[in-house]
Write a protein that holds these residues in place. Structure first.
Motif, PDB file in Angstrom:
ATOM      1  N   UNK A 510      12.946  -2.651 -22.562  1.00 33.61           N
ATOM      2  CA  UNK A 510      11.628  -2.948 -23.113  1.00 33.61           C
ATOM      3  C   UNK A 510      10.608  -2.639 -22.030  1.00 33.61           C
ATOM      4  N   UNK A 511       9.373  -2.342 -22.397  1.00 42.12           N
ATOM      5  CA  UNK A 511       8.372  -2.029 -21.373  1.00 42.12           C
ATOM      6  C   UNK A 511       8.318  -3.118 -20.303  1.00 42.12           C
ATOM      7  N   UNK A 512       8.331  -2.675 -19.058  1.00 39.41           N
ATOM      8  CA  UNK A 512       8.353  -3.602 -17.937  1.00 39.41           C
ATOM      9  C   UNK A 512       9.714  -3.725 -17.286  1.00 39.41           C
ATOM     10  N   UNK A 513      10.786  -3.347 -18.011  1.00 38.31           N
ATOM     11  CA  UNK A 513      12.124  -3.377 -17.417  1.00 38.31           C
ATOM     12  C   UNK A 513      12.244  -2.297 -16.347  1.00 38.31           C
ATOM     13  N   UNK A 514      13.025  -2.586 -15.323  1.00 35.28           N
ATOM     14  CA  UNK A 514      13.226  -1.599 -14.255  1.00 35.28           C
ATOM     15  C   UNK A 514      14.685  -1.189 -14.217  1.00 35.28           C
ATOM     16  N   UNK A 515      14.922   0.041 -13.759  1.00 34.10           N
ATOM     17  CA  UNK A 515      16.288   0.529 -13.633  1.00 34.10           C
ATOM     18  C   UNK A 515      16.358   1.542 -12.511  1.00 34.10           C
ATOM     19  N   UNK A 516      17.580   1.943 -12.190  1.00 24.99           N
ATOM     20  CA  UNK A 516      17.846   2.797 -11.041  1.00 24.99           C
ATOM     21  C   UNK A 516      18.156   4.202 -11.521  1.00 24.99           C
ATOM     22  N   UNK A 517      17.463   5.201 -10.973  1.00 24.79           N
ATOM     23  CA  UNK A 517      17.770   6.593 -11.278  1.00 24.79           C
ATOM     24  C   UNK A 517      17.368   7.457 -10.090  1.00 24.79           C
ATOM     25  N   UNK A 518      18.247   8.351  -9.698  1.00 25.52           N
ATOM     26  CA  UNK A 518      17.963   9.220  -8.568  1.00 25.52           C
ATOM     27  C   UNK A 518      17.774   8.465  -7.267  1.00 25.52           C
ATOM     28  N   UNK A 519      18.399   7.278  -7.167  1.00 27.88           N
ATOM     29  CA  UNK A 519      18.294   6.504  -5.945  1.00 27.88           C
ATOM     30  C   UNK A 519      16.997   5.728  -5.806  1.00 27.88           C
ATOM     31  N   UNK A 523      10.053   1.530 -13.204  1.00 32.71           N
ATOM     32  CA  UNK A 523       9.715   0.592 -14.272  1.00 32.71           C
ATOM     33  C   UNK A 523       9.418   1.371 -15.536  1.00 32.71           C
ATOM     34  N   UNK A 524      10.042   0.965 -16.638  1.00 32.13           N
ATOM     35  CA  UNK A 524       9.778   1.633 -17.909  1.00 32.13           C
ATOM     36  C   UNK A 524       8.395   1.239 -18.421  1.00 32.13           C
ATOM     37  N   UNK A 525       7.583   2.253 -18.733  1.00 33.92           N
ATOM     38  CA  UNK A 525       6.251   2.008 -19.283  1.00 33.92           C
ATOM     39  C   UNK A 525       6.201   2.254 -20.781  1.00 33.92           C
ATOM     40  N   UNK A 526       6.837   3.342 -21.221  1.00 29.36           N
ATOM     41  CA  UNK A 526       6.771   3.681 -22.644  1.00 29.36           C
ATOM     42  C   UNK A 526       7.934   4.598 -22.995  1.00 29.36           C
ATOM     43  N   UNK A 527       8.221   4.662 -24.291  1.00 30.41           N
ATOM     44  CA  UNK A 527       9.248   5.557 -24.800  1.00 30.41           C
ATOM     45  C   UNK A 527       8.619   6.398 -25.906  1.00 30.41           C
ATOM     46  N   UNK A 528       8.570   7.694 -25.703  1.00 30.95           N
ATOM     47  CA  UNK A 528       7.948   8.595 -26.676  1.00 30.95           C
ATOM     48  C   UNK A 528       8.969   9.640 -27.077  1.00 30.95           C
ATOM     49  N   UNK A 529       9.343   9.631 -28.342  1.00 36.46           N
ATOM     50  CA  UNK A 529      10.371  10.519 -28.878  1.00 36.46           C
ATOM     51  C   UNK A 529      11.642  10.382 -28.041  1.00 36.46           C
TER      52      UNK A 529
END
Length: 810
Positions: A510-519, A523-529
């Protein structure tokens, strides 16, 4: 063919002597397979005949002139399993081409090649073209294919052993059969560094004529050992984080190190932990298949330039990239496969007659045993590998459709051509006709639908019913059915791509969640398509992206070695002290597993009964056995509640004890249960989706859009249920059953486990055994929703009533 003086001089200027196997390939008069160690000059050996043929001889004494070679069209096609490898070969090939003054063009043709260059190559191909199996299949689907490949003289197949282990190899062999038909007299050279059965691999790549196998001197034994760590390996888990200080110290002591991790998620976590301990800010990169192409290219370029001290990588760097500065390889986690370990070791000291240096970091106690067994296998050069089955029919269906895209074809001629491909040499005409019927109509239950009416017979030749279908078919070329992925980009106009995460993981954000990618933490801001927009946020505690990657299972041969090591106390001195003591305690409390013995135990723990079976059959097989065994336990009224599987063992917990597992492990009973279970199971539906995608029944890529994973799964599930109901003999269902039994559920390894274990011993214990203890700490538990769960809920409810003083009150 002999080595011209100009080439002799070129070798001398490099300070090299041509290897005997390079000269042997130069003198070969037919197809050949070179088995040579990493760094043994096998790529140059593969190209040497082409370079000599392309050379423009200016004087009778064999010295080259500097004039540009006459335009002769495509002469040599190089095929490798990795786009990164084609780019690396292109860089390395540029040097001899320039220094010898050959004046020939060397270009690549992969998914990363621009559209304008692809179009030009179809009318003006270079003399040497570097490509992948998928791009070759695509090029063969164009009407220009006879013009492009009609003058082809040589094909070089690099890392052939890796290609032969998947459907990509089958697709490539079908393409090779087409090339041999378009260019009679074509010579093919296969290159491989690690192969357990050279003759079988030669048969895989052979056409009508036999293949000559050239085996080079294997070179010196590698310098390989376990990395000593101050902290012992934990009981369970796969991260290897206990070894971070020692890994970092080894990186500091080496020039350049590749740190191999088995999965993408673990690579992200290990990279983050390594970077947190990197007080000296040593330049360390991260490389895996879910990262953006731009980021992978930057890491590859930095490695080639010697700008990195280490790179944390998955199988994306397993194969033959030539980085001469790499002098150390560290494998974190058990290798699961001896060939894979040898391949990875070879990335260090990528030079002939220089021993490769590698260190292994087992992630837990069981893996310590596996690593010792793997090291023993490497030292005696005992490689593992299972015999290949016949060529898969879903790949053949795709090939038939792509053949029609190029031009109308005669069925008899195409069958004769396909049957010359190694994997399809035993193909029956009935199976070929079934594939042709599917490609033409979709099969009995689907022939009424226009969307699957793709071929028609006219004038004795099979044509595309609608020429516009060619674009859609080309957009879905390939045999790799990836997990449903969503792209990750930095937020903002023209945000830089970071990579991809699985759609199922993205759905949990959900917006605001954080995750690890590329080291890095984002923080996820939005999901578009199909794009996740993110902002860097290094202060947050991340979720961890769940990458599919490669699900590695221990090979059959390595599992046999592990079992033999455990069962022979006289060999335990090779194990770390804590592991040796652990096995000694197991022998006192219960019994040690050993070859020929299938050991199981039942014991109480935390108010439940647990059943442990030490099968050493691989994670997939033991997971399937867990599903089948808990079904049988449910029928016996034992109340199974869940299970988990590792490469070594299966653990089931239940309300009542399993006192005698022998009847439940009956082969016929298990196979019958497998058939019942697979019928409507999600495993079969997932396998069907993969098969249907490869065969062209389902298209993921559409003009201007791409189906989401949920859309593709929904479509395939409807098709699967429809075919099961109305056409149970449909070709796609037959292929699905074969694929599921051989791959995802690995039932053959369950049968192999039962066959190699004529003796059965079941121990009833009063407590957890030492070997079962790590299983209680493992993740990946599979709950069972059945009568046992209802009984447990009733027991818990009655206990609550007693505690509340309400016992006996209605």
């Amino acid at each position: 063919m002999i080595l011209p003086p100009a080439f002799q001089d070129w070798f001398a200027r490099q300070g090299w002597q041509p290897h005997p196997h390079q000269l042997a390939l130069l003198a070969a008069t037919g197809d050949s397979l070179l088995i040579a160690p990493t760094g043994g000059g096998k790529t140059l050996a593969g190209f040497l005949p082409s370079l000599v043929e392309l050379a423009q001889v200016a004087r009778p004494d064999g010295y080259l002139g500097n004039r540009e070679a006459a335009r002769g069209g495509l002469h040599t096609l190089y095929v490798s399993p990795l786009k990164a490898l084609t780019a690396d070969i292109g860089r390395n090939l540029a040097r001899p081409v320039a220094e010898l003054g050959l004046g020939v063009r060397v270009e690549d043709r992969t998914g990363d090649t621009g559209q304008s260059q692809r179009r030009r190559q179809r009318v003006d191909p270079p003399e040497i073209l570097l490509t992948t199996p998928e791009s070759l299949a695509l090029m063969l689907s164009y009407p220009e294919a006879p013009a492009i490949f009609g003058g082809l003289r040589r094909v070089v197949l690099d890392e052939l052993h890796a290609l032969a282990e998947s459907k990509r190899g089958d697709q490539l062999m079908l393409g090779l059969a087409r090339l041999r038909a378009l260019s009679p007299g074509l010579r093919v050279t296969g290159l491989s560094a690690t192969v357990e059965n050279p003759q079988a691999l030669a048969g895989f790549m052979a056409g009508a004529a036999p293949v000559t196998v050239v085996e080079a001197d294997p070179g010196p034994d590698p310098d390989i050992a376990m990395l000593a760590t101050a902290r012992p390996a934990p009981w369970s888990g796969g991260g290897g984080h206990h070894a971070i200080p020692e890994v970092l110290a080894a990186v500091k002591a080496a020039r350049t190190t590749i740190i191999f991790i088995n999965t993408r998620a673990q690579a992200e976590l290990f990279f983050q932990a390594l970077w947190a301990a990197n007080d000296e800010n040593l330049p360390i990169g991260l490389h895996h298949g879910s990262l953006a192409r731009e980021q992978r290219a930057r890491v590859e370029a930095a490695m080639a330039a010697g700008e990195l001290r280490a790179v944390v990588a998955t199988g994306s760097l397993d194969l033959g990239i030539d980085w001469g500065a790499v002098d150390l390889v560290i494998q974190v986690g058990a290798p699961k496969n001896v060939k894979r370990l040898v391949q990875r070791i070879g990335r260090a000291n990528h030079r002939y007659n220089a021993p490769s240096k590698a260190r292994i970091v087992p992630a837990n106690r069981f893996e310590q045993i596996e690593c010792v067994a793997a090291l023993e296998a490497v030292r005696v050069r005992d490689l593992d590998g299972d015999p290949r089955g016949p060529g898969p029919l879903d790949v053949l269906c795709q090939h038939i459709l792509l053949t029609a895209c190029a031009a109308p074809f005669d069925a008899d001629a195409l069958y004769a051509e396909v049957a010359t491909a190694g994997p399809y040499r035993g193909l029956s005409r009935a199976d070929f006709d079934a594939c042709l019927d599917f490609a033409a109509t979709g099969g009995y239950a689907l022939r009424a639908y226009d969307r699957w009416q793709r071929l028609m017979l006219r004038g004795g030749l099979w044509h595309l019913r609608d020429a516009r279908a060619a674009k859609l078919l080309r957009m879905n070329v390939g045999t790799i059915v990836e997990a449903e992925m969503m792209k990750v980009r930095l937020r903002g106009r023209g945000g830089a791509p970071l990579g991809e995460v699985e759609e199922a993981f993205a759905a949990s954000l959900t917006p605001g969640d954080s995750f690890l990618i590329g080291g890095r933490v984002v923080r996820m801001d939005a999901m578009r398509e199909m794009v996740i927009e993110v902002t860097p946020d290094p202060t947050r505690q991340p979720k961890i992206a769940v990458y599919s990657g490669v699900k590695l299972a221990m090979s059959t041969q390595l599992s046999h070695r592990v079992l033999a090591l455990i069962g022979d106390p006289s060999r335990h001195d090779a194990l770390p002290a804590q592991t040796r003591d652990w096995l000694g305690l197991q022998a006192e409390v219960s019994v040690l597993p050993e070859p020929g013995l299938l050991l199981s135990e039942s014991f109480p723990h935390a108010g439940l009964w647990h059943f442990a079976l030490y099968g050493f059959a691989g994670r997939n097989a033991l997971q399937t056995l867990g599903l089948l065994l808990t079904r049988e336990m449910e029928e016996e009224g034992l109340g199974p509640l869940g299970f988990l599987s590792t490469d070594y063992a299966l653990l089931v917990w239940s309300l009542d004890p399993l006192c005698d597992p022998t009847p439940l492990l009956d082969r016929a009973r298990l196979r019958a249960g497998l058939g019942d279970w697979l019928g409507g199971n999600a495993v079969m539906k997932r396998t069907f989706r993969n098969v249907a995608t490869v065969a062209g029944l389902i298209q993921r890529n559409m003009p201007g859009q791409r189906k989401s994973g949920r859309q593709a799964t929904f479509s395939s599930d409807i098709l699967y249920d429809t075919l099961r109901k109305y056409d149970p003999g449909h070709l796609m269902l037959r292929i699905t059953a074969e694929e599921a039994g051989r791959g995802l559920v690995d039932f053959g390894r369950i049968e192999e486990m039962l066959d190699r274990s004529p003796r059965r011993e079941h121990r009833m214990l009063d407590r957890v055994s030492p070997m079962a203890a790590p299983l209680l700490l493992e993740v990946g538990r599979v709950p069972i929703r059945g009568e046992g769960r209802e009984r447990l809920a009733q027991i818990e409810a009655e206990a609550l009533m007693r505690d509340a003083g309400l016992e006996g009150i209605a």
